[in-house]
Write a protein that holds these residues in place. Structure first.
Motif, PDB file in Angstrom:
ATOM      1  N   SER A  14      -1.073  -5.783  -8.856  1.00 58.14           N
ATOM      2  CA  SER A  14      -0.923  -6.533  -7.607  1.00 58.14           C
ATOM      3  C   SER A  14       0.083  -7.648  -7.811  1.00 58.14           C
ATOM      4  CB  SER A  14      -2.269  -7.125  -7.180  1.00 58.14           C
ATOM      5  OG  SER A  14      -3.202  -6.110  -6.901  1.00 58.14           O
ATOM      6  N   LYS A  15       0.891  -7.880  -6.796  1.00 54.10           N
ATOM      7  CA  LYS A  15       1.854  -8.975  -6.906  1.00 54.10           C
ATOM      8  C   LYS A  15       1.131 -10.317  -6.947  1.00 54.10           C
ATOM      9  CE  LYS A  15       5.968  -8.536  -5.505  1.00 54.10           C
ATOM     10  NZ  LYS A  15       7.245  -8.352  -4.769  1.00 54.10           N
ATOM     11  N   TRP A  16       0.045 -10.436  -6.185  1.00 55.59           N
ATOM     12  CA  TRP A  16      -0.723 -11.683  -6.156  1.00 55.59           C
ATOM     13  C   TRP A  16      -2.168 -11.381  -6.520  1.00 55.59           C
ATOM     14  CZ3 TRP A  16       1.674 -16.240  -5.715  1.00 55.59           C
ATOM     15  CH2 TRP A  16       2.937 -16.274  -5.111  1.00 55.59           C
ATOM     16  N   ALA A  17      -2.759 -12.230  -7.352  1.00 54.58           N
ATOM     17  CA  ALA A  17      -4.166 -12.091  -7.705  1.00 54.58           C
ATOM     18  C   ALA A  17      -4.754 -13.486  -7.935  1.00 54.58           C
ATOM     19  CB  ALA A  17      -4.335 -11.230  -8.950  1.00 54.58           C
TER      20      ALA A  17
ATOM     21  N   ASP B 128     -18.458 -17.182  -6.494  1.00 57.64           N
ATOM     22  CA  ASP B 128     -17.293 -16.714  -7.242  1.00 57.64           C
ATOM     23  C   ASP B 128     -16.581 -15.667  -6.400  1.00 57.64           C
ATOM     24  OD1 ASP B 128     -17.662 -17.946 -10.044  1.00 57.64           O
ATOM     25  OD2 ASP B 128     -19.612 -17.044  -9.659  1.00 57.64           O
ATOM     26  N   GLY B 129     -15.284 -15.862  -6.195  1.00 54.33           N
ATOM     27  CA  GLY B 129     -14.520 -14.925  -5.388  1.00 54.33           C
ATOM     28  C   GLY B 129     -13.272 -14.458  -6.109  1.00 54.33           C
ATOM     29  N   SER B 130     -12.706 -13.378  -5.624  1.00 52.85           N
ATOM     30  CA  SER B 130     -11.459 -12.854  -6.191  1.00 52.85           C
ATOM     31  C   SER B 130     -10.670 -12.163  -5.098  1.00 52.85           C
ATOM     32  CB  SER B 130     -11.740 -11.868  -7.335  1.00 52.85           C
ATOM     33  OG  SER B 130     -12.443 -10.726  -6.862  1.00 52.85           O
ATOM     34  N   TYR B 131      -9.374 -12.140  -5.292  1.00 54.82           N
ATOM     35  CA  TYR B 131      -8.473 -11.467  -4.347  1.00 54.82           C
ATOM     36  C   TYR B 131      -7.344 -10.825  -5.126  1.00 54.82           C
ATOM     37  CZ  TYR B 131      -4.623 -10.687  -1.126  1.00 54.82           C
ATOM     38  OH  TYR B 131      -3.591 -10.107  -0.439  1.00 54.82           O
ATOM     39  N   ARG B 132      -6.958  -9.644  -4.711  1.00 61.61           N
ATOM     40  CA  ARG B 132      -5.743  -9.032  -5.226  1.00 61.61           C
ATOM     41  C   ARG B 132      -5.015  -8.345  -4.082  1.00 61.61           C
ATOM     42  NH1 ARG B 132      -6.861  -4.240  -9.428  1.00 61.61           N
ATOM     43  NH2 ARG B 132      -4.602  -4.413  -9.375  1.00 61.61           N
ATOM     44  N   SER B 133      -3.693  -8.437  -4.110  1.00 59.22           N
ATOM     45  CA  SER B 133      -2.882  -7.843  -3.054  1.00 59.22           C
ATOM     46  C   SER B 133      -2.707  -6.348  -3.317  1.00 59.22           C
ATOM     47  CB  SER B 133      -1.533  -8.551  -2.963  1.00 59.22           C
ATOM     48  OG  SER B 133      -0.816  -8.438  -4.182  1.00 59.22           O
TER      49      SER B 133
ATOM     50  N   ILE C  34      -3.307   1.176  -2.595  1.00 58.13           N
ATOM     51  CA  ILE C  34      -4.622   0.585  -2.339  1.00 58.13           C
ATOM     52  C   ILE C  34      -4.396  -0.786  -1.717  1.00 58.13           C
ATOM     53  CG2 ILE C  34      -6.728  -0.313  -3.405  1.00 58.13           C
ATOM     54  CD1 ILE C  34      -6.590   1.922  -5.409  1.00 58.13           C
ATOM     55  N   LYS C  35      -4.891  -0.951  -0.518  1.00 59.53           N
ATOM     56  CA  LYS C  35      -4.673  -2.198   0.212  1.00 59.53           C
ATOM     57  C   LYS C  35      -5.381  -3.357  -0.491  1.00 59.53           C
ATOM     58  CE  LYS C  35      -4.137  -0.034   4.766  1.00 59.53           C
ATOM     59  NZ  LYS C  35      -4.664   0.060   6.146  1.00 59.53           N
ATOM     60  N   GLY C  36      -4.789  -4.544  -0.331  1.00 57.98           N
ATOM     61  CA  GLY C  36      -5.386  -5.727  -0.929  1.00 57.98           C
ATOM     62  C   GLY C  36      -6.785  -5.982  -0.393  1.00 57.98           C
ATOM     63  N   TYR C  37      -7.603  -6.635  -1.205  1.00 56.95           N
ATOM     64  CA  TYR C  37      -8.967  -6.915  -0.796  1.00 56.95           C
ATOM     65  C   TYR C  37      -9.470  -8.167  -1.509  1.00 56.95           C
ATOM     66  CZ  TYR C  37      -9.956  -4.438  -5.188  1.00 56.95           C
ATOM     67  OH  TYR C  37      -9.976  -4.033  -6.495  1.00 56.95           O
TER      68      TYR C  37
ATOM     69  N   TYR D 139     -13.704  -0.963  -0.547  1.00 56.94           N
ATOM     70  CA  TYR D 139     -12.436  -0.971  -1.269  1.00 56.94           C
ATOM     71  C   TYR D 139     -12.451   0.135  -2.322  1.00 56.94           C
ATOM     72  CZ  TYR D 139     -14.896  -3.209  -5.180  1.00 56.94           C
ATOM     73  OH  TYR D 139     -15.766  -3.482  -6.203  1.00 56.94           O
ATOM     74  N   TYR D 140     -11.263   0.562  -2.698  1.00 55.60           N
ATOM     75  CA  TYR D 140     -11.121   1.560  -3.748  1.00 55.60           C
ATOM     76  C   TYR D 140     -10.782   0.876  -5.072  1.00 55.60           C
ATOM     77  CZ  TYR D 140     -10.813   5.253  -0.200  1.00 55.60           C
ATOM     78  OH  TYR D 140     -11.069   6.119   0.830  1.00 55.60           O
ATOM     79  N   GLU D 141     -11.400   1.344  -6.136  1.00 58.65           N
ATOM     80  CA  GLU D 141     -10.974   0.906  -7.458  1.00 58.65           C
ATOM     81  C   GLU D 141      -9.694   1.627  -7.854  1.00 58.65           C
ATOM     82  OE1 GLU D 141     -14.195   1.333 -10.207  1.00 58.65           O
ATOM     83  OE2 GLU D 141     -15.212  -0.473  -9.458  1.00 58.65           O
ATOM     84  N   LEU D 142      -9.583   2.902  -7.484  1.00 53.98           N
ATOM     85  CA  LEU D 142      -8.343   3.646  -7.705  1.00 53.98           C
ATOM     86  C   LEU D 142      -8.332   4.880  -6.829  1.00 53.98           C
ATOM     87  CD1 LEU D 142      -9.257   6.257  -9.621  1.00 53.98           C
ATOM     88  CD2 LEU D 142      -9.153   4.552 -11.418  1.00 53.98           C
ATOM     89  N   LEU D 143      -7.151   5.452  -6.668  1.00 52.41           N
ATOM     90  CA  LEU D 143      -6.939   6.713  -5.964  1.00 52.41           C
ATOM     91  C   LEU D 143      -6.220   7.670  -6.903  1.00 52.41           C
ATOM     92  CD1 LEU D 143      -5.717   5.343  -2.495  1.00 52.41           C
ATOM     93  CD2 LEU D 143      -7.953   6.367  -2.981  1.00 52.41           C
ATOM     94  N   ALA D 144      -6.438   8.959  -6.722  1.00 50.14           N
ATOM     95  CA  ALA D 144      -5.797   9.961  -7.561  1.00 50.14           C
ATOM     96  C   ALA D 144      -5.477  11.180  -6.709  1.00 50.14           C
ATOM     97  CB  ALA D 144      -6.701  10.344  -8.739  1.00 50.14           C
TER      98      ALA D 144
END
Length: 821
Positions: free
Chosen positions: A710-713, A738-743, A757-760, A789-794
């Motif tokens: 992600s560009k931003w986390a 406690d929170g987290s964000y990734r683009s 995978i869209k940011g969440y 949200y998805y952890e990953l796609l394949a």
């Protein structure tokens, strides 16, 4: 727990015997205690003592970009494995479709994104009590009796036994104590989540011999319902035991013998229908048409309905453990440290690699047995001198034996073969077609390394380091393919045999036999240099340059095939990566050390980057490795913590990471440009997603972003407490978040609109009571806003356009009670 009687013995790597300076020891303990309470605020620093440079130092004085998570924070936030600590660490990424196919990256670097290939090294070193874990899979255990976790960013090869080009994760467990103590932690929650942890420690012989025993059990129902079997999959079922003996042999010699055994056997791991994208295969050979032809409808086209109908049993059973001996000998001006270790990992999986409820691939499994031995010896100066140093030797040897098996099912002919062929309507052609793969691997590494710190003045130091490394890898890959007809005849894929029979030709295009024996060996010299300057008492600046190498490797998952279905032997090895790394950092504290703000900017370039390439053939479910021309990652990070009052803490950490392929001209194409007729010289490929179109032979993805980054986390949180008396017990009531964000990030080696995978953003909350008698009771909710949200796609192999995903955990909740005695 029956097998846990087989507990092994393994070394707990104690931090350097050098204590913290007297004027810092007490503040360090207070800082660790206080910040350990607040989710991840300890990342800001304070006077926490760390051993990142193989000597005890406060985190703020170490000229390395690093973060620390205390043992109490791990318990409070539920970050009980490597995957979960990514929510606390913006620059750490972890991806896993099952324990073997896992990857840990720091700043987007470390391991190629995609299926694991045993023939290469990981760029992020995992160390547990100074013992190197050679495969990320062997570090997928639950943290038990953990004192702290140090996450170091950037190359660390001049201080550590195994070369690490992207960073290191140092996990330290609690040491045996001569003061009797015990800890217990019990958690229960929805999805029938149960976790129990316990430890006990005390002396066996006065102040000479002490013991520590700890254990952990984690169980949870799965988050995805398999309608075919009636079971919930992607469950958890982990058990572990660790034991340590500490012997104060003489006044200046300490020996630590410790061992661990872990057993995991969950119903795991499912990837399920996420979406369908149009490829360049003919319409009749894309997913929707193939499913219709076989009268198949998925149970849901929305992955967050969390249902599937996989028809192959899922299993992710593994056993891992080890034994080691740590010796620390104080020789006055210097200390000698020896770490001898042996580890094993036994993997017994079962996967559904067509990802749907059709018998296309009825068996896909690669059981693997790994064993490693390592020996590290270090000599380091004691105290602070004009010149301090660490020098070491490291030896490592690993063997891997894998027994791969892939079996095609009754629907394989119709799903995989061209429907215009008569063989597509004949299930017998591919039904029972079996590839039996026997894979062997030997990996030997030896190194000499060292780092000198010259204190030019009280406020200025210069620290150059050097590493000389030798790596040798040899392997054997034998794939024998047998037919499902008759007595299971061995498939002959010679040009003559394929020309004589369309059945043979279709079988060979699905599973082709291969035999090859790759080998690689090489010497390399790497080094780094750091200039550190204390601007003021609580302001520290540093600049680092590192030239590092990641060992070359061999492909052990099968090779791409040429037009005659023969393996392309030139692809059997991959060249080493060459890393040039630049970094500037600033560590600060102000407002009477109530505020900590650490900054780092980095620029890393890698030539011959080891990338995962997807094999375009229909029946090949695995990728192979190749060297991309060049990649570059750059960005900046900050870790901050603020304690405005004694009862309120907050933290915000962030990272901006710009990672891209600088040059990768012959990359695999994304799915929207794959599956059509391969373009010939002078022929113009069709636009993306044109059914029956013309696909480029390969794609130039220079300038595109690297996958998984992600560009931003960000990670952020706070905790507030108030004095309270409950049940006659004094303590504090507290509320924490406690929170987290990734683009947005790409989930495919070549960026695709289908696999972004869209940011969440995720949030966790807890409310509890801490008693002064070391009792802690709290309720918690994780993913409190129930974010999908998805952890990953394949991608399903064969350019069908099917995209499958691994949904992240839904909202979970529960109660934890812990007590120390």
């Amino acid at each position: 727990m029956a097998h846990i009687f087989a507990m092994l013995v393994a070394a707990q790597a104690a931090a350097s015997r050098l204590p913290a300076p007297a004027d810092q020891a007490a503040p360090a303990q207070d800082a660790q205690r206080d910040t350990g309470r607040l989710g991840a605020a300890q990342q800001g620093g304070g006077d926490i003592v760390v051993t990142a440079r193989r000597r005890a130092e406060t985190i703020q004085s170490v000229p390395i970009a690093m973060s620390v998570i205390g043992g109490q924070a791990i318990a409070d936030t539920g970050a009980y494995n490597v995957n979960r600590i990514t929510q606390l660490q913006p620059t750490l990424q972890f991806y896993s479709t099952n324990p073997r196919n896992s990857a840990a990256n720091i700043r987007g670097l470390g391991a190629p994104f995609g299926l694991t290939n045993d023939g290469i090294e990981q760029g992020v070193g995992i160390y547990v009590d100074q013992v190197y874990y050679s495969r990320i899979a062997s570090a997928t255990f639950d943290f038990t009796d953990t004192e702290r976790i140090e996450i170091l960013r950037g190359p660390q090869g001049t201080l550590y036994g195994k070369n690490t080009t992207a960073g290191a994760i140092n996990i330290y467990t609690r040491k045996p104590s001569f003061t009797p103590e015990a800890r217990i932690e019990l958690t229960t929650g929805n999805l029938r989540f149960v976790q129990a942890k316990a430890s006990v420690s005390g002396p066996l012989v006065d102040d000479r011999l002490a013991i520590r025993l700890s254990s952990s059990i984690t169980r949870r129902d799965g988050t995805i319902r398999n309608l075919r079997t009636g079971k919930d999959v992607n469950a958890q079922d982990n058990q572990s035991l660790r034991g340590q003996l500490f012997w104060h042999a003489t006044g200046n010699l300490d020996l630590t013998l410790s061992g661990d055994y872990n057993h995991q056997n969950p119903d795991c791991c499912a990837q399920i229908f996420a979406r369908v994208g149009t490829t360049q295969r003919p319409v009749s050979r894309q997913y929707d048409a193939l499913a219709a032809a076989l009268n198949y409808t998925p149970p849901s086209r929305d992955a967050f309905d969390r249902v599937t109908d996989l028809d192959t049993p899922l299993r992710a059973r593994q056993e891992l453990g080890g034994a080691a001996l740590l010796a620390e000998w104080d020789l006055g001006p210097v200390s000698l440290t020896s770490v001898s270790a042996w580890r094993i990992w036994d993997w017994k999986p079962s996967n559904d690699r067509d990802f749907i409820g059709l018998p296309i691939t009825s068996v896909s499994a690669n059981p693997s047995q790994q064993e490693q031995v390592s020996q590290e010896v270090r000599l380091s100066s004691n105290g602070r001198n004009t010149v301090d140093y660490v020098a070491g030797l490291f030896y490592f040897h690993q063997t891997i034996d894998t027994q791969g098996l892939q079996v095609q099912g009754a629907a394989a002919s119709r799903y995989l073969l061209n429907p215009t062929s008569a063989n597509a309507s004949n299930p017998v052609v591919l039904d029972g077609l079996t590839a039996t793969n026997t894979i062997g691997f030997k990996n030997t590494s030896a190194a000499g390394f060292g780092k000198v710190t010259w204190h030019i003045a009280d406020t200025l130091s210069f620290a150059p380091g050097l590493r000389v490394n030798y790596d040798k890898k040899t392997g054997s890959y034998v794939s024998v393919v047998t037919t499902g007809t008759g007595a299971g005849a061995v498939l002959n894929c010679s040009t003559t045999a394929q020309a004589a029979s369309s059945v043979t030709r279709d079988r060979c295009s699905t599973l082709a036999p291969q035999i090859y024996t790759p080998a690689f060996d090489d010497w390399n010299v790497s080094g780094d240099a750091t200039l550190a300057y204390d601007v003021a008492q609580d302001i520290h600046a540093y600049a680092t340059y590192a030239r590092s190498y990641k060992s070359g490797g061999i492909n052990l998952s099968g090779l791409p095939l040429d037009g005659a279905n023969n393996p392309i032997l030139a692809s059997a090895t991959v060249k080493p990566e060459t890393v040039n790394h630049y970094e500037l950092g600033l560590k600060t504290q102000f407002l009477d050390r109530r505020v900590t703000l650490n900054l780092a900017g980095f620029w890393t370039e890698i030539n011959d980057y080891q990338a995962t390439v997807t094999n375009g053939q229909l029946g090949v479910l695995r990728g192979y490795l190749a060297n991309a021309g060049k990649v570059r990652t750059r960005g900046f990070e900050f870790d901050s913590a603020f304690r405005p009052t004694s009862r309120f803490n907050l933290y915000v950490n962030g990272a901006y990471t710009d990672a891209k392929y600088v040059r990768f001209v012959d990359a695999p194409c994304p799915p929207e440009l794959s599956g059509g007729t391969t373009a010939t010289a002078g022929q113009t490929p069709s636009p993306a997603g044109t059914p029956g179109g013309v696909s480029p032979a390969n794609c130039d993805i220079s300038g595109q972003r690297l996958p998984g980054i992600s560009k931003w986390a960000f990670s952020y949180g706070a905790e507030y407490d108030l004095p309270a008396r409950i049940g006659g017990l004094d303590g504090q009531v507290y509320l924490g978040y406690d929170g987290s964000y990734r683009s947005t990030f790409s989930s495919n080696p070549s960026a695709s609109a289908y696999t972004d995978i869209k940011g969440y953003a995720l949030g966790n909350v807890r409310l509890g009571f801490r008693g002064e008698d070391r009792l802690n009771v709290f309720g918690w909710v994780r993913n409190v806003f129930a974010k999908d949200y998805y952890e990953l796609l394949a991608l399903q192999s064969g350019s069908t356009g099917l995209v499958v995903g691994q949904p992240g955990d839904p909202r979970t909740y529960g109660v934890t009670i812990s007590r120390s005695f």
